[in-house]
Design an enzyme around this catalytic site. Structure first.
Site, PDB file in Angstrom:
ATOM      1  N   ASN A   1       2.396  30.640 -15.659  1.00 31.85           N
ATOM      2  CA  ASN A   1       1.487  29.612 -16.189  1.00 31.85           C
ATOM      3  C   ASN A   1       1.737  28.407 -15.640  1.00 31.85           C
ATOM      4  O   ASN A   1       0.468  27.706 -15.040  1.00 31.85           O
ATOM      5  CB  ASN A   1       2.039  29.206 -17.762  1.00 31.85           C
TER       6      ASN A   1
ATOM      7  N   ARG B   1     -13.083  40.091 -17.620  1.00 32.04           N
ATOM      8  CA  ARG B   1     -12.175  40.328 -16.993  1.00 32.04           C
ATOM      9  C   ARG B   1     -11.890  41.806 -17.744  1.00 32.04           C
ATOM     10  O   ARG B   1     -11.716  41.796 -18.958  1.00 32.04           O
ATOM     11  CB  ARG B   1     -10.777  39.354 -17.443  1.00 32.04           C
TER      12      ARG B   1
ATOM     13  N   ARG C   1     -11.577  33.626 -12.968  1.00 32.98           N
ATOM     14  CA  ARG C   1     -10.667  33.111 -11.943  1.00 32.98           C
ATOM     15  C   ARG C   1      -9.601  33.938 -11.921  1.00 32.98           C
ATOM     16  O   ARG C   1      -8.900  34.352 -12.895  1.00 32.98           O
ATOM     17  CB  ARG C   1     -10.134  31.773 -12.502  1.00 32.98           C
TER      18      ARG C   1
ATOM     19  N   HIS D   1     -19.115  33.917 -20.004  1.00 36.10           N
ATOM     20  CA  HIS D   1     -17.771  34.080 -20.439  1.00 36.10           C
ATOM     21  C   HIS D   1     -18.274  34.926 -21.764  1.00 36.10           C
ATOM     22  O   HIS D   1     -17.377  35.273 -22.584  1.00 36.10           O
ATOM     23  CB  HIS D   1     -17.631  32.779 -21.067  1.00 36.10           C
TER      24      HIS D   1
ATOM     25  N   TYR E   1      -3.174  40.391 -26.948  1.00 45.46           N
ATOM     26  CA  TYR E   1      -3.813  39.272 -27.443  1.00 45.46           C
ATOM     27  C   TYR E   1      -4.500  39.472 -28.672  1.00 45.46           C
ATOM     28  O   TYR E   1      -4.825  40.400 -28.951  1.00 45.46           O
ATOM     29  CB  TYR E   1      -4.963  39.021 -26.319  1.00 45.46           C
TER      30      TYR E   1
ATOM     31  N   ARG F   1      -4.159  26.842 -30.173  1.00 44.84           N
ATOM     32  CA  ARG F   1      -2.845  27.327 -29.401  1.00 44.84           C
ATOM     33  C   ARG F   1      -2.431  26.595 -28.322  1.00 44.84           C
ATOM     34  O   ARG F   1      -1.409  26.079 -28.057  1.00 44.84           O
ATOM     35  CB  ARG F   1      -3.225  28.888 -28.949  1.00 44.84           C
TER      36      ARG F   1
ATOM     37  N   HIS G   1      -5.499  34.354 -29.252  1.00 41.50           N
ATOM     38  CA  HIS G   1      -6.763  34.155 -28.322  1.00 41.50           C
ATOM     39  C   HIS G   1      -7.941  34.037 -28.966  1.00 41.50           C
ATOM     40  O   HIS G   1      -9.027  33.680 -28.464  1.00 41.50           O
ATOM     41  CB  HIS G   1      -6.693  35.392 -27.160  1.00 41.50           C
TER      42      HIS G   1
END
Length: 709
Positions: free
Chosen positions: A65, A399, A429, A459, A495, A591, A619
């Site tokens: 992270n 993703r 990314r 997205h 997640y 979160r 998530h």
């Protein structure tokens, strides 16, 4: 009227009811809020509720992270300082001030990581038979065995690079682990760099000195001794530099700017433009230098100068560096030190149906991963690909992970009768490279691949299936899957995310219009049911918040409940402050980053914010409006300027009361959590919530493992 309050040792001057809601004192800095989130991740490594190797994994996660934070956020701040351009942000901090706080925090954070590792995790792992042994503590026979391993398996792939006037300072790739070797040569000191190979494990098993006499007893485990590969290399440098005197070697690591800058409106081929930019990612501007604390000051200065790193972003820490590699330990054969494998549920309405589409025809289906299986999502795409009555499949991909069954299904869906269109987001990314590979593979199979709209990331998570059906009402029926997470079976196991299936005609029409907007030249600006960014979402969100505020002013029950990853948008925060002032009860589960300050008298005393960090990464996004007969939306967007203004996002309504009741139960469970929850205080700090004396911790994640929503 001015009121002075004390919060956590600081003073906040709040003008009750009259303070400008754009006052910087009402906002938490985004970067500092993110650093606080990563502290909560690291805190899991101390939490003995987690199995031991899971705690080591949390140290690894906190490290990766932080790496990404420097690669993207800190590099951006450094560029702002160099450019000397004003960049006003709600909390009023300058880039220089933000960097100062980031660097100070990073020093403390690195020290805490290593304290946890040294004082807690490594001793506990040793007691369980997993020992990380310093090379100099090994016996002669073990060192001899490792030297043979070095000569056979490591030496052939090493490339020592001299550094002198004839050999300029080499390129150091992003996040690579390196040895700076100091060599004596006739009274001179020479420098060389060796890159630690990434093609082998970081932690090598020390060969046993003798064969065990018998297999371990049931429940017992053989001792595992590990040594770091860079120590093995350092101990055998004489093999790389024969005839030279090795004076010292020191480990270092460089973090580089990894943010891609693509001029999309000038790129004739977006895929090629991103591919070209990716080649330079690992050699971008240096933004951080990590060195072993054993490295002398003059060598640090020499590296800093050659790497062109600013002095403030040079950090010295006890070895090991690169703690992200601790994740390797979770792959040891020690399942007793990990969470047991999760067996997700398949809801009864899917199990009882002949097919996923027949289940959807009986009513909308809501899943909550990882407690509910992701398999129905994969099967939805697979079934559509194999169904001769399916005429079109349209899907967004952000993703998808490696070896994706979704990709394989889409490859097989294309035939003369079936239109398959996939929108691949090339700018996801750190997933740009695999997405380019998937895009080319899909194109090679005849799939229509698009890359969205110039200037926007796509997205949104949606799959639309158009099917020809007979029966009483023959014709075309559209089925839609929407979610809060990616089409990635791997992350769906760790997640928490929602999946939603429907054949509602208005939502299906909205889905068709959205795909036309993404793949063609549609100027669609309104949708029946979906909230779509950047077209309608921000406006409708403001309206929904204001409607609750109007209810409160009229003396009616009013409530807002949000669950998301991040809240940074200043306009949304101002609306929430106004709603709080009107008397709306606002509860938010956030979160990560939260720039809003709850609990400020006259401003936000009706707002409560908690952050959940536990076994699973929270998530999912859910937004509920109303005290009775709630309106609830799920979807892909956080309340950030990038999501609302610079991305294609969707939020979808829950049409059935039974599903809205499930989301309300989730809110109640998580707001009452005293095992994984931290409450945001008015000064921006977080306080871990604990059960009352004599009570057991309320663990919302553990409860959901035992019983479905």
């Amino acid at each position: 009227m001015e009121k002075e309050i004390r919060t956590g040792g600081s003073r906040l001057s709040i003008a009750e009811k009259t303070t400008s809601l754009s006052d910087p004192s009402l906002y938490i800095n985004r970067e500092l809020s993110w650093l606080g989130f990563n502290e909560r991740v690291l805190a899991q490594a101390r939490d003995e509720r987690h199995p031991l190797l899971e705690r080591a994994r949390f140290v690894s996660i906190s490290e990766t992270n932080l790496d990404e934070f420097f690669m993207i956020r800190v590099s951006g701040l450094q560029q702002q300082v160099v450019a000397e351009l004003p960049n006003p942000i709600p909390d009023g901090m300058t880039p220089e001030e933000q960097l100062h706080h980031v660097y100070e925090h990073t020093e403390r954070f690195l020290a805490e990581q290593r304290e946890i590792l040294r004082e807690e995790l490594l001793p506990a792992l040793g007691e369980k038979g997993i020992k990380l042994i310093p090379y100099d503590k090994l016996g002669k026979r073990e060192k001899r065995e490792l030297r043979e391993m070095f000569a056979q398996d490591i030496l052939p792939i090493l490339t020592p690079l001299a550094i002198d006037p004839a050999h300029p300072f080499p390129h150091i790739s992003n996040l690579s682990l390196n040895l700076l070797v100091v060599i004596g040569d006739g009274g001179r000191e020479l420098m060389a760099r060796i890159k630690v190979p990434t093609t082998m494990r970081r932690f090598l098993k020390v060969p046993p000195t003798e064969e065990p006499e018998a297999a371990p007893a049931p429940g017992a485990h053989e001792e595992i001794q590990l040594v770091r590969v860079e120590e093995v290399i350092a101990a055998n440098l004489d093999e790389l530099f024969p005839g030279k005197e090795i004076l010292a070697s020191h480990v270092f690591q460089v973090t580089r700017n990894a943010d891609l800058v693509i001029e999309e409106d000038e790129a004739s081929d977006l895929l090629q433009a991103i591919e070209d930019e990716l080649e330079g990612r690992w050699f971008g501007q240096s933004v951080r230098l990590m060195v072993a604390d054993s490295m002398p000051g003059e060598l640090r200065e020499w590296l800093t100068e050659n790497l062109r790193v600013e002095a403030g972003s040079v950090f010295a820490a006890p070895e090991p560096l690169g703690l992200g590699d601790l994740d390797e330990l979770t792959h040891l054969d020690r399942g007793d030190l990990l969470y047991p494998p999760l067996t997700p549920r398949v809801p009864s309405e899917i199990r009882a149906a002949r097919s996923i589409t027949s289940a959807i025809r009986e009513g909308d289906v809501l899943l909550y991963h990882p407690y509910d299986s992701f398999t129905p999502v994969v099967e939805f795409v697979r079934a559509a690909a194999a169904d001769p009555d399916v005429l079109a499949v349209k899907q967004t991909l952000y993703r998808v992970g490696s070896n994706s069954p979704i990709i394989e299904a889409l490859k097989g869906a294309r035939d003369e009768q079936t239109q398959v269109a996939v929108l691949v987001e090339l700018k996801a990314r750190f997933d740009e490279e695999p997405n380019i590979i998937w895009a080319r593979q899909l194109e090679a199979r005849g799939v229509h691949v698009a890359y969205g709209i110039v200037g926007f990331k796509t997205h949104a998570k949606m799959c639309l299936v158009v099917r020809r059906e007979g029966g009483e009402k023959p014709g075309l029926r559209r089925y839609v899957h929407m979610g809060t997470g990616n089409y990635n079976p791997g992350t769906a196991r760790v997640y928490t995310d929602f999946s939603y299936f429907t054949d509602d005609p208005e939502i299906a029409e909205d889905g068709t219009d959205l795909f036309n907007y993404l793949t063609g030249y549609s100027e669609q600006e309104e949708f029946h049911e979906l909230l779509v960014a950047p077209l309608t979402m921000r406006r409708r969100f403001m309206e929904l918040i204001r409607e609750e505020a109007e209810k409160a002013r009229a003396g009616e029950p009013a409530r807002i409940s949000f669950k998301m990853n991040n809240l940074t948008d200043p306009s949304i925060i101002e609306e929430l402050y106004l709603a709080s002032q009107a008397g709306v009860k606002i509860e938010m589960i956030i979160r990560g980053i939260c720039c809003l300050k709850p609990g400020l008298p006259g401003i936000s005393e009706n707002i409560r914010v908690v952050s959940l960090v536990g076994r699973f990464l929270e998530h999912a996004r859910a937004f509920a409006f109303g005290s009775e007969d709630e309106r609830i939306y799920l979807g892909s967007a956080d309340l950030m300027q990038r999501n609302l203004d610079r991305r294609i996002e969707t939020l979808f309504p829950l049409r059935e009361a039974r599903h809205r009741e499930k989301i309300r139960r989730l809110f109640d469970l998580q707001l009452d959590d005293t095992a994984n929850s931290w409450e945001l205080k008015p000064d921006g700090s977080y306080e871990r919530l604990r059960p009352k004396e004599g009570e057991e911790p309320a663990d919302s994640q553990a409860i959901l493992l035992e019983e479905p929503l």
